[in-house]
Design a protein around this motif. Sequence first.
Motif, PDB file in Angstrom:
ATOM      1  N   THR A  26     124.890  68.640 113.227  1.00  0.00           N
ATOM      2  CA  THR A  26     123.909  67.672 112.752  1.00  0.00           C
ATOM      3  C   THR A  26     124.022  66.400 113.577  1.00  0.00           C
ATOM      4  N   LEU A  27     122.890  65.737 113.825  1.00  0.00           N
ATOM      5  CA  LEU A  27     122.896  64.493 114.565  1.00  0.00           C
ATOM      6  C   LEU A  27     121.772  63.589 114.085  1.00  0.00           C
ATOM      7  N   LEU A  28     121.872  62.326 114.453  1.00  0.00           N
ATOM      8  CA  LEU A  28     120.825  61.349 114.173  1.00  0.00           C
ATOM      9  C   LEU A  28     119.957  61.214 115.413  1.00  0.00           C
ATOM     10  N   ILE A  29     118.668  60.959 115.222  1.00  0.00           N
ATOM     11  CA  ILE A  29     117.766  60.996 116.365  1.00  0.00           C
ATOM     12  C   ILE A  29     116.592  60.034 116.182  1.00  0.00           C
ATOM     13  N   ILE A  30     116.093  59.526 117.313  1.00  0.00           N
ATOM     14  CA  ILE A  30     114.869  58.713 117.337  1.00  0.00           C
ATOM     15  C   ILE A  30     113.900  59.384 118.307  1.00  0.00           C
ATOM     16  N   TRP A  49     125.778  61.957 117.835  1.00  0.00           N
ATOM     17  CA  TRP A  49     126.477  62.938 117.003  1.00  0.00           C
ATOM     18  C   TRP A  49     127.303  62.237 115.931  1.00  0.00           C
ATOM     19  N   ASP A  50     127.328  60.908 115.955  1.00  0.00           N
ATOM     20  CA  ASP A  50     128.129  60.131 115.009  1.00  0.00           C
ATOM     21  C   ASP A  50     127.443  60.091 113.641  1.00  0.00           C
ATOM     22  N   MET A  51     127.735  61.074 112.821  1.00  0.00           N
ATOM     23  CA  MET A  51     127.109  61.169 111.508  1.00  0.00           C
ATOM     24  C   MET A  51     127.717  60.192 110.500  1.00  0.00           C
ATOM     25  N   GLY A  52     128.686  59.402 110.926  1.00  0.00           N
ATOM     26  CA  GLY A  52     129.246  58.370 110.064  1.00  0.00           C
ATOM     27  C   GLY A  52     128.364  57.136 109.996  1.00  0.00           C
ATOM     28  N   LEU A  53     127.391  57.050 110.896  1.00  0.00           N
ATOM     29  CA  LEU A  53     126.488  55.899 110.925  1.00  0.00           C
ATOM     30  C   LEU A  53     125.313  56.109 109.959  1.00  0.00           C
ATOM     31  N   HIS A  91     121.390  55.568 109.098  1.00  0.00           N
ATOM     32  CA  HIS A  91     120.247  55.520 110.010  1.00  0.00           C
ATOM     33  C   HIS A  91     119.975  54.099 110.495  1.00  0.00           C
ATOM     34  N   VAL A  92     120.045  53.131 109.594  1.00  0.00           N
ATOM     35  CA  VAL A  92     119.732  51.752 109.961  1.00  0.00           C
ATOM     36  C   VAL A  92     120.711  51.219 111.011  1.00  0.00           C
ATOM     37  N   GLU A  93     121.970  51.559 110.901  1.00  0.00           N
ATOM     38  CA  GLU A  93     122.963  51.092 111.882  1.00  0.00           C
ATOM     39  C   GLU A  93     122.778  51.806 113.219  1.00  0.00           C
ATOM     40  N   PHE A  94     122.459  53.078 113.198  1.00  0.00           N
ATOM     41  CA  PHE A  94     122.170  53.843 114.414  1.00  0.00           C
ATOM     42  C   PHE A  94     121.018  53.192 115.178  1.00  0.00           C
ATOM     43  N   VAL A  95     119.930  52.888 114.479  1.00  0.00           N
ATOM     44  CA  VAL A  95     118.774  52.261 115.116  1.00  0.00           C
ATOM     45  C   VAL A  95     119.154  50.892 115.670  1.00  0.00           C
ATOM     46  N   LYS A  96     119.839  50.115 114.871  1.00  0.00           N
ATOM     47  CA  LYS A  96     120.244  48.762 115.293  1.00  0.00           C
ATOM     48  C   LYS A  96     121.082  48.804 116.569  1.00  0.00           C
ATOM     49  N   ARG A  97     122.033  49.712 116.640  1.00  0.00           N
ATOM     50  CA  ARG A  97     122.921  49.803 117.811  1.00  0.00           C
ATOM     51  C   ARG A  97     122.209  50.331 119.047  1.00  0.00           C
ATOM     52  N   ARG A  98     121.267  51.229 118.861  1.00  0.00           N
ATOM     53  CA  ARG A  98     120.627  51.882 120.010  1.00  0.00           C
ATOM     54  C   ARG A  98     119.389  51.162 120.528  1.00  0.00           C
ATOM     55  N   VAL A  99     118.544  50.653 119.609  1.00  0.00           N
ATOM     56  CA  VAL A  99     117.284  50.058 120.058  1.00  0.00           C
ATOM     57  C   VAL A  99     116.981  48.705 119.416  1.00  0.00           C
ATOM     58  N   GLY A 100     117.842  48.228 118.552  1.00  0.00           N
ATOM     59  CA  GLY A 100     117.591  46.955 117.860  1.00  0.00           C
ATOM     60  C   GLY A 100     116.717  47.177 116.652  1.00  0.00           C
ATOM     61  N   ASP A 101     115.412  47.110 116.841  1.00  0.00           N
ATOM     62  CA  ASP A 101     114.425  47.397 115.796  1.00  0.00           C
ATOM     63  C   ASP A 101     113.724  48.700 116.149  1.00  0.00           C
ATOM     64  N   LEU A 102     113.373  49.454 115.125  1.00  0.00           N
ATOM     65  CA  LEU A 102     112.660  50.705 115.372  1.00  0.00           C
ATOM     66  C   LEU A 102     111.322  50.397 116.023  1.00  0.00           C
ATOM     67  N   PRO A 103     111.072  50.951 117.217  1.00  0.00           N
ATOM     68  CA  PRO A 103     109.800  50.677 117.899  1.00  0.00           C
ATOM     69  C   PRO A 103     108.606  51.155 117.064  1.00  0.00           C
ATOM     70  N   PRO A 104     107.482  50.457 117.152  1.00  0.00           N
ATOM     71  CA  PRO A 104     106.282  50.901 116.437  1.00  0.00           C
ATOM     72  C   PRO A 104     105.939  52.349 116.811  1.00  0.00           C
ATOM     73  N   GLY A 105     105.641  53.143 115.813  1.00  0.00           N
ATOM     74  CA  GLY A 105     105.270  54.538 116.041  1.00  0.00           C
ATOM     75  C   GLY A 105     106.430  55.483 116.233  1.00  0.00           C
ATOM     76  N   ALA A 106     107.653  54.974 116.229  1.00  0.00           N
ATOM     77  CA  ALA A 106     108.822  55.843 116.408  1.00  0.00           C
ATOM     78  C   ALA A 106     109.203  56.496 115.086  1.00  0.00           C
ATOM     79  N   TRP A 107     109.892  57.607 115.181  1.00  0.00           N
ATOM     80  CA  TRP A 107     110.371  58.357 114.031  1.00  0.00           C
ATOM     81  C   TRP A 107     111.879  58.420 114.124  1.00  0.00           C
TER      82      TRP A 107
END
Length: 82
Positions: free
Chosen positions: A6-10, A21-25, A27-43
Amino acid sequence: MTDGQTLLIIVKDGQVIEYTWDMGLPHVEFVKRRVGDLPPGAWVGTVSKIEGQVVAISSKYFFGYQLPAPESVTTAVRALFK
């Protein structure tokens, strides 16, 4: 992927833009660390391989529900993870 992984994905515009693959994060922390704010239209959500099938489930935090991903997301995910 192998069954049970299992993994988290954008996904944005039909392409996987980030994953971990860090399932300890959460979703909100994953997004924050990788892209800051979820880009418009992203899933954002969780991807798993269950009985040989790659499946994607939406993030309850971002969307308010947990349901299977839209077809465009599923197609992008399955193109990258077999």
